[in-house]
Write an enzyme that holds these catalytic residues in place. Structure first.
Site, PDB file in Angstrom:
ATOM      1  N   SER A 113      -6.209  -3.171   2.269  1.00 47.34           N
ATOM      2  CA  SER A 113      -7.179  -2.658   0.902  1.00 47.34           C
ATOM      3  C   SER A 113      -7.554  -3.866   0.018  1.00 47.34           C
ATOM      4  O   SER A 113      -7.333  -4.010  -0.953  1.00 47.34           O
ATOM      5  CB  SER A 113      -5.412  -1.376   0.395  1.00 47.34           C
ATOM      6  OG  SER A 113      -5.685  -0.284   1.318  1.00 47.34           O
ATOM      7  N   GLU A 167     -14.053  -6.351   9.819  1.00 40.98           N
ATOM      8  CA  GLU A 167     -12.709  -5.546   9.989  1.00 40.98           C
ATOM      9  C   GLU A 167     -12.680  -4.474  10.473  1.00 40.98           C
ATOM     10  O   GLU A 167     -13.737  -3.163  10.257  1.00 40.98           O
ATOM     11  CB  GLU A 167     -11.431  -5.187   8.872  1.00 40.98           C
ATOM     12  CG  GLU A 167     -12.251  -5.016   7.895  1.00 40.98           C
ATOM     13  CD  GLU A 167     -10.385  -5.238   7.026  1.00 40.98           C
ATOM     14  OE1 GLU A 167     -10.001  -5.898   7.308  1.00 40.98           O
ATOM     15  OE2 GLU A 167     -10.765  -4.658   6.131  1.00 40.98           O
ATOM     16  N   ASN A 214     -10.050  -0.648  10.921  1.00 38.17           N
ATOM     17  CA  ASN A 214      -9.178  -0.095  10.081  1.00 38.17           C
ATOM     18  C   ASN A 214      -8.608   0.967  10.865  1.00 38.17           C
ATOM     19  O   ASN A 214      -9.301   1.559  11.365  1.00 38.17           O
ATOM     20  CB  ASN A 214      -9.233   0.678   8.883  1.00 38.17           C
ATOM     21  CG  ASN A 214     -10.228  -0.707   7.905  1.00 38.17           C
ATOM     22  OD1 ASN A 214      -9.050  -1.683   7.394  1.00 38.17           O
ATOM     23  ND2 ASN A 214     -10.768  -0.624   7.855  1.00 38.17           N
ATOM     24  N   ARG A 259     -12.030   3.201  11.398  1.00 40.90           N
ATOM     25  CA  ARG A 259     -13.274   2.852  10.780  1.00 40.90           C
ATOM     26  C   ARG A 259     -13.607   1.270  10.841  1.00 40.90           C
ATOM     27  O   ARG A 259     -13.087   0.341   9.831  1.00 40.90           O
ATOM     28  CB  ARG A 259     -13.185   3.264   9.480  1.00 40.90           C
ATOM     29  CG  ARG A 259     -13.827   3.773   8.293  1.00 40.90           C
ATOM     30  CD  ARG A 259     -13.721   3.752   6.431  1.00 40.90           C
ATOM     31  NE  ARG A 259     -13.605   2.125   6.565  1.00 40.90           N
ATOM     32  CZ  ARG A 259     -12.389   1.751   5.883  1.00 40.90           C
ATOM     33  NH1 ARG A 259     -11.601   2.844   5.169  1.00 40.90           N
ATOM     34  NH2 ARG A 259     -12.277   0.500   4.951  1.00 40.90           N
ATOM     35  N   GLY A 290      -7.295   5.026   4.600  1.00 47.23           N
ATOM     36  CA  GLY A 290      -7.424   5.775   3.603  1.00 47.23           C
ATOM     37  C   GLY A 290      -7.412   7.833   4.184  1.00 47.23           C
ATOM     38  O   GLY A 290      -8.600   7.598   4.433  1.00 47.23           O
ATOM     39  N   TYR A 322     -10.258   3.228  -4.274  1.00 44.64           N
ATOM     40  CA  TYR A 322      -9.729   3.478  -5.017  1.00 44.64           C
ATOM     41  C   TYR A 322     -10.216   4.091  -6.887  1.00 44.64           C
ATOM     42  O   TYR A 322      -9.817   5.353  -6.812  1.00 44.64           O
ATOM     43  CB  TYR A 322      -8.212   3.713  -5.449  1.00 44.64           C
ATOM     44  CG  TYR A 322      -7.824   3.123  -4.328  1.00 44.64           C
ATOM     45  CD1 TYR A 322      -8.598   3.681  -3.149  1.00 44.64           C
ATOM     46  CD2 TYR A 322      -7.296   1.121  -3.192  1.00 44.64           C
ATOM     47  CE1 TYR A 322      -7.240   3.351  -1.510  1.00 44.64           C
ATOM     48  CE2 TYR A 322      -7.113   1.107  -2.357  1.00 44.64           C
ATOM     49  CZ  TYR A 322      -6.981   2.124  -1.710  1.00 44.64           C
ATOM     50  OH  TYR A 322      -6.798   1.597   0.002  1.00 44.64           O
ATOM     51  N   ASP A 359     -15.203  -2.141   9.027  1.00 46.18           N
ATOM     52  CA  ASP A 359     -16.556  -2.681   8.412  1.00 46.18           C
ATOM     53  C   ASP A 359     -16.978  -3.696   8.411  1.00 46.18           C
ATOM     54  O   ASP A 359     -17.244  -4.605   9.715  1.00 46.18           O
ATOM     55  CB  ASP A 359     -15.839  -3.080   6.917  1.00 46.18           C
ATOM     56  CG  ASP A 359     -14.648  -2.019   6.703  1.00 46.18           C
ATOM     57  OD1 ASP A 359     -14.626  -0.840   6.446  1.00 46.18           O
ATOM     58  OD2 ASP A 359     -13.960  -2.506   5.644  1.00 46.18           O
ATOM     59  N   GLU A 400       0.786  -0.744  -0.149  1.00 48.42           N
ATOM     60  CA  GLU A 400       0.043   0.016   0.562  1.00 48.42           C
ATOM     61  C   GLU A 400       0.635   1.220   0.267  1.00 48.42           C
ATOM     62  O   GLU A 400       0.243   2.417   0.122  1.00 48.42           O
ATOM     63  CB  GLU A 400      -0.454   0.317   1.049  1.00 48.42           C
ATOM     64  CG  GLU A 400      -1.460  -1.569   1.194  1.00 48.42           C
ATOM     65  CD  GLU A 400      -2.515  -1.289   2.447  1.00 48.42           C
ATOM     66  OE1 GLU A 400      -3.706  -0.031   2.723  1.00 48.42           O
ATOM     67  OE2 GLU A 400      -2.240  -2.317   3.282  1.00 48.42           O
TER      68      GLU A 400
END
Length: 323
Positions: free
Chosen positions: A156, A279, A281, A264, A285, A225, A266, A21
């Site tokens: 990612s 998961e 984060n 964050r 991003g 992205y 999910d 990443e």
């Protein structure tokens, strides 16, 4: 410290590194550097961890705080956080412990379950394991098809495979463990895909929920992205009680994993309204169109203000620079 005092600090935006990443991290770093300048910070430099002389630059640059914009290994797993602890430099987002446990998906699942957060059924596979036919039959028998196979510590969607037949499972595990880590094999949870950003330290709050609409089999690295307008629905189209429950579970995950500054989480929301966590984060991003900043904007927090808040959370959590 007053806002004016905070704006007078020198900030090192730490990005790049060696993970898959790397380029995404540099994009986040450049976006954060620009946003911090727009917020009023006068001294903001972007430092690539992989550059020769990085340690000399960050120790000799007179920086008061580090803004961590690294994704993947060395950035989200507690490594850069450990270095910054040794340097006695305040830094944004979670500490060594929170970063490490959030990155290791099987460890995170244990903490989710202890906190009463629903998780997918699954099993982990050690690196170097060659699945036998009996192993495959057992896993498919327990979890069904389709399955998701992913590295136990990556981000990612790199190395993730959606397995639709038993014959694909061994290759999917090989791919997920190619980097030397464990693989996580999970049931495929069907429903509405959402992500819930949370910001803050001791008193975290959830931002507007983002519903992710892709048209793809899952939210893979290519989709992540693409322009946010193609895939983000804010606020998510959920019944009010389910919406509130998802936000409450995301805050619970933030606390269970010892997160600081931002996280964050999910989820997949099943047809019966149950949010199932996938998961969390700890360094999402951080371009203007990324999920967390997009959510914050819909909640009335523009990107420069958000980045300033992260610096303030860093000083609150990891200590203020010495006078």
């Amino acid at each position: 410290m007053t806002t004016q005092d905070v704006l007078g600090l020198r900030v090192a935006v730490v990005a790049g590194g060696w993970s898959e990443e790397r380029e995404i991290s540099l994009d986040s770093g450049r976006a954060c550097q620009k946003a911090l300048a727009e917020a009023g910070f006068e001294g903001v430099d972007l430092l690539d961890v992989a550059d020769d002389g990085f340690v000399q630059r960050i120790t000799g640059g007179g920086y008061d705080v580090a803004f961590v914009a690294m994704h993947g290994c060395y950035g989200e797993d507690g490594c850069i956080q450990g270095l910054l602890e040794i340097l006695h430099m305040p830094y944004t987002f979670s500490g060594v412990l929170g970063s490490a446990v959030s990155t290791e998906k099987e460890v995170a699942k244990t903490l989710y379950r202890q906190a009463g957060i629903p998780t997918p059924r699954g099993t982990d596979v050690a690196p170097g394991t060659k699945l036998t036919d009996d192993d495959i039959d057992r896993i498919v028998g327990e979890l069904g098809l389709p399955l998701f196979v992913k590295p136990a510590a990556n981000g990612s969607s790199y190395g993730v495979t959606r397995v639709t037949s038993a014959s694909q499972l061994a290759d999917a595990v090989d791919l997920a463990t190619a980097g030397g880590g464990r693989a996580l094999v999970e049931e495929c949870v069907a429903g509405t895909e959402i992500t819930v950003p949370v910001i803050g330290n001791e008193e975290p709050k959830a931002l507007p929920i983002v519903e992710i609409v892709t048209g793809a089999e899952f939210y893979d690295s290519k989709v992540k992205y693409e322009p946010s307008s193609m895939h983000h629905v804010i606020p998510a189209r959920l019944e009010a009680g389910v919406y509130a429950r998802a936000q409450e579970l995301a805050i619970r995950a933030h606390r269970a994993l010892y997160c600081l500054g931002a996280s964050r989480s999910d989820f997949i929301v099943r047809e019966d309204g149950t949010p199932v966590i996938l998961e969390t984060n700890t360094i999402p991003g951080m371009t203007e169109t990324s999920l967390l900043p997009d959510s914050a904007r819909h909640g009335g927090i523009e990107f420069p203000e958000l980045c300033r808040k992260f610096v303030e959370y860093a000083l609150e959590a990891h200590g203020k620079p010495e006078a």
